[in-house]
Design an enzyme around this catalytic site. Structure first.
Site, PDB file in Angstrom:
ATOM      1  N   SER A  56       0.938  -1.134   0.054  1.00 57.94           N
ATOM      2  CA  SER A  56      -0.143   0.056  -0.011  1.00 57.94           C
ATOM      3  C   SER A  56       1.039   1.312   0.003  1.00 57.94           C
ATOM      4  O   SER A  56       1.917   1.263   0.593  1.00 57.94           O
ATOM      5  CB  SER A  56      -0.983  -0.147   1.160  1.00 57.94           C
ATOM      6  OG  SER A  56      -1.480   1.276   1.467  1.00 57.94           O
ATOM      7  N   TYR A  82      -2.122  -0.500  10.404  1.00 55.33           N
ATOM      8  CA  TYR A  82      -2.230  -0.658   8.790  1.00 55.33           C
ATOM      9  C   TYR A  82      -1.319  -0.315   8.185  1.00 55.33           C
ATOM     10  O   TYR A  82      -0.657  -1.046   7.273  1.00 55.33           O
ATOM     11  CB  TYR A  82      -3.791  -0.210   8.316  1.00 55.33           C
ATOM     12  CG  TYR A  82      -3.851  -0.548   6.803  1.00 55.33           C
ATOM     13  CD1 TYR A  82      -4.327  -1.929   6.466  1.00 55.33           C
ATOM     14  CD2 TYR A  82      -3.800   0.500   5.805  1.00 55.33           C
ATOM     15  CE1 TYR A  82      -4.424  -2.194   5.158  1.00 55.33           C
ATOM     16  CE2 TYR A  82      -3.998  -0.027   4.417  1.00 55.33           C
ATOM     17  CZ  TYR A  82      -4.284  -1.144   4.171  1.00 55.33           C
ATOM     18  OH  TYR A  82      -4.251  -1.654   2.782  1.00 55.33           O
TER      19      TYR A  82
END
Length: 285
Positions: A168, A181
């Site tokens: 990501s 995350y």
């Protein structure tokens, strides 16, 4: 998806591809593209019904696919699924580790800590739930490591095989509110590089894609209000994305097909490729 609609003329005939998290929007369209390129595709998800639904759509379009129940955090579940894939399709040539995600228990309510937040009716850094943080780290990092341990054994010494992880843009620069995350995806990027070196002598390439902002069910609460209007966070995201919009799921496919193709990317390993509309290039000024 018809082959003529693919962004690249990649030929994956004779290949067996395994995609985790394939019951979701982004990974299901990756599975669809792999099948359109000629691969036999095993769609893995905790929700077997969701995986099979997408597999059925692939078969309807003339591809070869099947859905399987698999928990990427349980070795026994992965081993049982692997046995079924071997019987149905044969050894895995391409593994896409798409399973991952965040959890509300692992995010703060506010972007910046302010004096008094610890005692206020808000979830601050000091209120982050240990189990929630562990779940996010495990789902993203262990959920990449364990499937690789299971399926990469099929690839050893065969040549033309690859693993593609899903990192990501959080891995490059952490976003506010979601420390677990961001940290977990940074671990995925680091693991991608480590694994690329580790497997470099046995014919397995390992790369990752790092999507920027794509609007999915998983991040809907952060991006959209209950009435469908954009949140303040969406405004900030789009202002920091030079292309001024969210990505579309099919805009991942060119990168996916390129990186898993041994003919196209045979000398590429250890790369984490941003797909972010310019987000990582923009300084904000």
């Amino acid at each position: 998806m018809k082959k003529e609609l693919l962004p690249l003329g990649v030929d994956l005939k004779g290949k067996v591809a395994v995609v985790t998290g394939a019951g979701g929007v982004l990974c299901s369209i990756m599975a669809e593209a792999l099948a359109a390129a000629g691969a036999k595709v095993a769609l893995l998800d905790r929700n077997e019904e969701a995986a099979q639904k997408f597999a059925d759509e692939i078969v309807k379009d003339g591809g070869i696919a099947k859905g399987y129940a698999a928990n990427v955090l349980e070795r026994d579940s992965l081993a049982s699924c692997h046995k079924k894939v071997l019987v149905d399709f044969g050894k895995c040539d391409i593994l896409i580790n798409g399973a991952g995600g965040n959890n509300p228990k692992a995010q703060t309510d506010k972007e910046y800590y302010e004096q008094g937040d610890m005692d206020a009716d808000t979830k601050s850094f000091f209120d982050l739930d240990k189990d929630g943080v562990e779940f996010v780290f495990n789902l993203n990092m262990l959920g990449t490591l364990l499937p690789t341990q299971e399926f990469a054994r099929d690839m050893l010494g065969r040549g033309g095989c690859s693993v593609l992880n899903v990192s990501s843009m959080n891995a490059f620069t952490p976003l506010t509110k979601i420390p677990a995350y961001s940290g977990a995806k940074a671990a995925v990027s680091n693991f991608t590089q480590w694994l690329a070196v580790h497997f470099s002598k046995v014919g397995i390439r390992v790369n990752a894609i790092a999507p920027g902002f794509f609007s999915t069910k998983q991040n809907a609460a952060l991006l959209w209000n209950a009435d469908g209007t954009p949140t303040a966070r969406t405004g900030k995201i789009l202002a920091a994305t030079p292309m001024g919009r969210f990505g579309e799921a099919d805009e991942l496919l060119g990168s996916v097909l390129f990186l898993v193709s041994d003919k196209a990317a045979g000398f590429i390993t250890g790369v984490v490729l941003p797909i972010d509309g310019g987000f990582s290039a923009y300084s904000g000024v």
